[in-house]
Every structure is written in C-alpha cells, then in structure tokens.
Design a protein around this motif. Structure first.
Motif, mmCIF file in Angstrom:
data_model
loop_
_atom_site.group_PDB
_atom_site.id
_atom_site.type_symbol
_atom_site.label_atom_id
_atom_site.label_comp_id
_atom_site.label_asym_id
_atom_site.label_seq_id
_atom_site.Cartn_x
_atom_site.Cartn_y
_atom_site.Cartn_z
ATOM 1 N N THR A 131 26.310 15.046 -1.248
ATOM 2 C CA THR A 131 25.206 14.898 -0.298
ATOM 3 C C THR A 131 23.943 15.486 -0.901
ATOM 4 O O THR A 131 24.004 16.434 -1.690
ATOM 5 C CB THR A 131 25.510 15.581 1.043
ATOM 6 N N GLY A 132 22.801 14.926 -0.534
ATOM 7 C CA GLY A 132 21.526 15.449 -1.004
ATOM 8 C C GLY A 132 20.547 14.329 -1.304
ATOM 9 O O GLY A 132 20.916 13.162 -1.445
ATOM 10 N N VAL A 133 19.287 14.698 -1.405
ATOM 11 C CA VAL A 133 18.208 13.744 -1.664
ATOM 12 C C VAL A 133 17.292 14.308 -2.747
ATOM 13 O O VAL A 133 16.909 15.480 -2.695
ATOM 14 C CB VAL A 133 17.381 13.465 -0.385
ATOM 15 N N ILE A 134 16.932 13.457 -3.699
ATOM 16 C CA ILE A 134 15.955 13.806 -4.721
ATOM 17 C C ILE A 134 14.779 12.849 -4.579
ATOM 18 O O ILE A 134 14.963 11.632 -4.554
ATOM 19 C CB ILE A 134 16.547 13.705 -6.139
ATOM 20 N N VAL A 135 13.582 13.402 -4.466
ATOM 21 C CA VAL A 135 12.368 12.593 -4.337
ATOM 22 C C VAL A 135 11.494 12.850 -5.561
ATOM 23 O O VAL A 135 11.103 13.994 -5.817
ATOM 24 C CB VAL A 135 11.581 12.929 -3.052
ATOM 25 N N GLN A 136 11.217 11.786 -6.304
ATOM 26 C CA GLN A 136 10.303 11.880 -7.436
ATOM 27 C C GLN A 136 8.910 11.452 -6.977
ATOM 28 O O GLN A 136 8.764 10.397 -6.349
ATOM 29 C CB GLN A 136 10.734 10.945 -8.586
ATOM 30 N N VAL A 137 7.914 12.246 -7.290
ATOM 31 C CA VAL A 137 6.542 11.860 -6.985
ATOM 32 C C VAL A 137 5.994 11.100 -8.191
ATOM 33 O O VAL A 137 5.729 11.682 -9.240
ATOM 34 C CB VAL A 137 5.679 13.082 -6.651
ATOM 35 N N GLY A 138 5.893 9.792 -8.019
ATOM 36 C CA GLY A 138 5.410 8.922 -9.083
ATOM 37 C C GLY A 138 3.931 8.631 -8.918
ATOM 38 O O GLY A 138 3.204 9.343 -8.228
ATOM 39 N N SER A 139 3.502 7.553 -9.541
ATOM 40 C CA SER A 139 2.088 7.211 -9.532
ATOM 41 C C SER A 139 1.918 5.726 -9.796
ATOM 42 O O SER A 139 2.746 5.103 -10.485
ATOM 43 C CB SER A 139 1.347 8.012 -10.608
ATOM 44 N N ALA A 140 0.831 5.174 -9.267
ATOM 45 C CA ALA A 140 0.473 3.803 -9.632
ATOM 46 C C ALA A 140 0.299 3.680 -11.142
ATOM 47 O O ALA A 140 0.512 2.607 -11.720
ATOM 48 C CB ALA A 140 -0.813 3.399 -8.921
ATOM 49 N N LEU A 141 -0.051 4.794 -11.789
ATOM 50 C CA LEU A 141 -0.244 4.779 -13.236
ATOM 51 C C LEU A 141 1.085 4.749 -13.983
ATOM 52 O O LEU A 141 1.098 4.632 -15.210
ATOM 53 C CB LEU A 141 -1.060 5.996 -13.672
ATOM 54 N N GLY A 142 2.196 4.851 -13.261
ATOM 55 C CA GLY A 142 3.505 4.651 -13.859
ATOM 56 C C GLY A 142 3.883 3.184 -13.931
ATOM 57 O O GLY A 142 4.873 2.827 -14.567
ATOM 58 N N ALA A 143 3.087 2.342 -13.290
ATOM 59 C CA ALA A 143 3.284 0.893 -13.366
ATOM 60 C C ALA A 143 2.174 0.227 -14.165
ATOM 61 O O ALA A 143 2.378 -0.779 -14.833
ATOM 62 C CB ALA A 143 3.339 0.286 -11.964
ATOM 63 N N ARG A 144 0.963 0.799 -14.068
ATOM 64 C CA ARG A 144 -0.197 0.241 -14.756
ATOM 65 C C ARG A 144 -0.986 1.372 -15.394
ATOM 66 O O ARG A 144 -1.603 2.186 -14.705
ATOM 67 C CB ARG A 144 -1.074 -0.507 -13.757
ATOM 68 N N SER A 145 -0.965 1.432 -16.708
ATOM 69 C CA SER A 145 -1.681 2.489 -17.419
ATOM 70 C C SER A 145 -3.184 2.232 -17.428
ATOM 71 O O SER A 145 -3.636 1.093 -17.322
ATOM 72 C CB SER A 145 -1.179 2.593 -18.855
ATOM 73 N N ILE A 146 -3.930 3.326 -17.567
ATOM 74 C CA ILE A 146 -5.381 3.243 -17.646
ATOM 75 C C ILE A 146 -5.842 4.038 -18.868
ATOM 76 O O ILE A 146 -5.093 4.859 -19.396
ATOM 77 C CB ILE A 146 -6.054 3.785 -16.363
#
Length: 337
Positions: A131-146
């Motif tokens: 049991t348990g939950v892991i939440v990663q805080v991602g970014s739009a920049l993880g799909a589209r680099s700038i």
C-alpha cells in the motif's frame, strides 16, 4: 488524508511549501525534507498552525544515503509512510555551452536522481505492506524542452521515463502501490530569485504563470486519486504537450525565436545574486522565502483546466447533458418548421 504520514521533498519553499500547508489543513502528519533549515522550520510552524503534525528532516535528496536515513527517521517518528511526494529540484538558466559539467551534474543529481532516490526509499517501505502512493512533480518541460534550461528539461524528461518504467513493474506484480506524475505549468515560486542564472536579466517563468496553490491542489488530488498515469495542470501545459505532439518542428522554430526573451524580465541581474545550486539560500540569507515568488501580480490563483481535470466525470456528464439539450432543441425546431 487525516492522520496519514506524508513525506514532501523540497518542502521549504514553492510548490512543496504550498502542498504542505494544504495537507496540514486535512490533519496529516507531515515529514518536511529540504536542505535549508530556515525554510523547513517556518514550514513546520505553518503546518502546526493549520492542525497538522510536522517533522523537520534536513536532507539533500541528491544523496541516496541521506534520503534513506530520512525515510527511516520518518517511520520511527511518525509511523508508516502513506504518501511520498517528490518536489525537490534545482536548475541553471544559461545556454548549454555556458553550463559547467559539475553544474549540469548537480541539476541532474537533485532533479532527476533526487526523484529516483525518494521513490526507492518509499518503495522499500510500501511494497512489503502492499500500500502507498508516490507522486512525482513533473513539468510541461518534461514533454517539451525550451532553450536556456537544458539541464532541467533533460532531468524532467528522465523523471517521466523512469516513472513509466516503475509503473509497469508495479502493474506486472499486481501491486497496490501507485505512482503518478503531476505535470506542472509555469509557477510563481522563489526559485526565480535564487536559481543559478547567467542571463543578463532576471529570470522569470514563461507566462501564463500560476500560483503554487494551483499546483498544490493538483498534488493533493493526485495523492487521493493516484490511479491515473498523470495529471496536467494548466491549459498551457496541455497546449504545450499537444503542440509538441502535432508540430514539434514548428514549435522548435517558435521557441528559438521567443524562448530567450520570454524567460527574462526587463530588470538586470547583479553580480552578487545568490543561488541555491550548491547551498540553500534561506540558510545563507538567514530568512524564510515562503511559497510565492516575486510575480504575484501576474499569477493566476485558479486554473479552470486543472479543476476540470480533477472532476472528469462531472465534466463528461455536463458535456453529455449539453449535447442532449442541443439535440432536444434541434428536434423541436425541426418539428415546428
């Protein structure tokens, strides 16, 4: 989440700080991890004032030994970890060729491997309990680099790939431990005042900008509803991801033309500007920076897209009801002709 044990990395400021406040209102037991003690102690005071319980654990997430020791301390002090949220990151604003190798590695160690280290420490405890939950805080920049953020963009891309791999392993094993990613837009956090920058002007998030509470609401929701692969926060995140899927070459040219200017204000930077790449700025300055950055007057406190994403069933029902109503009106108009 009342009485749940929740670990938040990067809890001393920005999104992590706003998330801690939000969980505190739900009576959670919060373990606050970051390097800077001044920010952590201030965050802990806010948690307690809002009805939560707080444990301060100074930790550099780039060091897997420190993360493992932090997890052990949390369970000894607060009990079994229910939710682990990976927020901590750092960055460098500069063209790639102007970023030193050790700086590039440091961004990768904190932003990507910090997430890996936190996930490993959490899974070592969650898997035996199933049991348990892991939440990663991602970014739009993880799909589209700038431009100007190659180290950060590369690390966030890596977080997505790593998380997808771990998710498939959990599914293969039929595990009841869940892992999800919350993809963030530009957020008004203190990082733009302390990130290592070699730009001529003060760095800024690419508009539209959202307040950290928008991000925090999405994280809290994801912790409650972790079965979805990922959540998108802000219409700009959705639009960026879709545009990259449909016309990546066109987006390349657009960002090459606009990406340098859009990440800087009109204010010149100073030579004595502090940065948090190697050392926490709150300890250096001896003060707490809080959750918000310096762009309050330009930041949105709400995101209609994020609100709809949290309630997809209601949105689907409303759309279906609207379609039915339109159909009914059309049928009546046809009969009256």
């Amino acid at each position: 989440m009342s009485e749940s044990v929740i670990v938040i990395t990067g809890a001393s400021a920005g999104i992590g700080r706003a998330t801690a406040r939000m969980f505190a209102r739900r009576g959670a037991n919060l373990a606050l991890l970051a390097r800077g003690r001044a920010g952590l102690e201030a965050a802990a005071d806010e948690v307690r004032a809002r009805g939560g319980r707080a444990l301060v654990v100074p930790t550099d997430v780039a060091d897997h030994r420190q993360v493992e020791e932090a997890a052990r301390t949390v369970e000894e002090s607060l009990g079994p970890i229910d939710v682990w949220i990976n927020v901590a990151f750092t960055s460098v604003f500069a063209p790639f060729i102007e970023i030193e190798p050790d700086e590039y590695q440091r961004v990768t160690d904190v932003t990507y491997l910090g997430c890996v280290n936190g996930t490993r420490a959490a899974l070592r405890r969650m898997l035996p309990r199933d049991t348990g939950v892991i939440v990663q805080v991602g970014s739009a920049l993880g799909a589209r680099s700038i431009p100007l953020q190659s180290a950060y963009c590369g690390a966030k891309h890596a977080v997505n790939g790593f998380t997808s791999s771990v998710r498939t392993e959990l599914l293969h094993n039929g595990s009841n431990v869940h892992i999800t990613v919350v993809q963030m837009p530009a957020v008004n956090t203190p990082q733009f005042s302390w990130v290592l920058s070699r730009l001529p002007n003060h760095p800024q998030p690419v508009p539209p900008i959202y307040q950290p509470e928008v991000a925090a609401r999405a994280i809290v929701h994801a912790a409650h509803h972790p079965r979805r692969k990922q959540y998108y926060v802000g219409a700009s995140t959705v639009a960026t991801t879709l545009a990259n899927n449909v016309a990546p070459a066109l987006l390349d040219r657009y960002l090459a033309r606009t990406g340098f200017r859009s990440q800087q204000t009109d204010d010149k930077t100073t030579a004595e500007r502090p940065n948090n790449l190697w050392h926490p700025v709150d300890d250096h300055k001896g003060r707490d920076f809080g959750a918000h950055g310096v762009f309050d007057d330009r930041s949105a406190a709400r995101s209609p897209q994020a609100a709809m994403a949290r309630h997809p069933l209601l949105v689907s029902t409303a759309v279906a009801a609207g379609a039915a109503a339109v159909g009914l009106v059309r049928r009546r108009m046809t009969r009256n002709r």
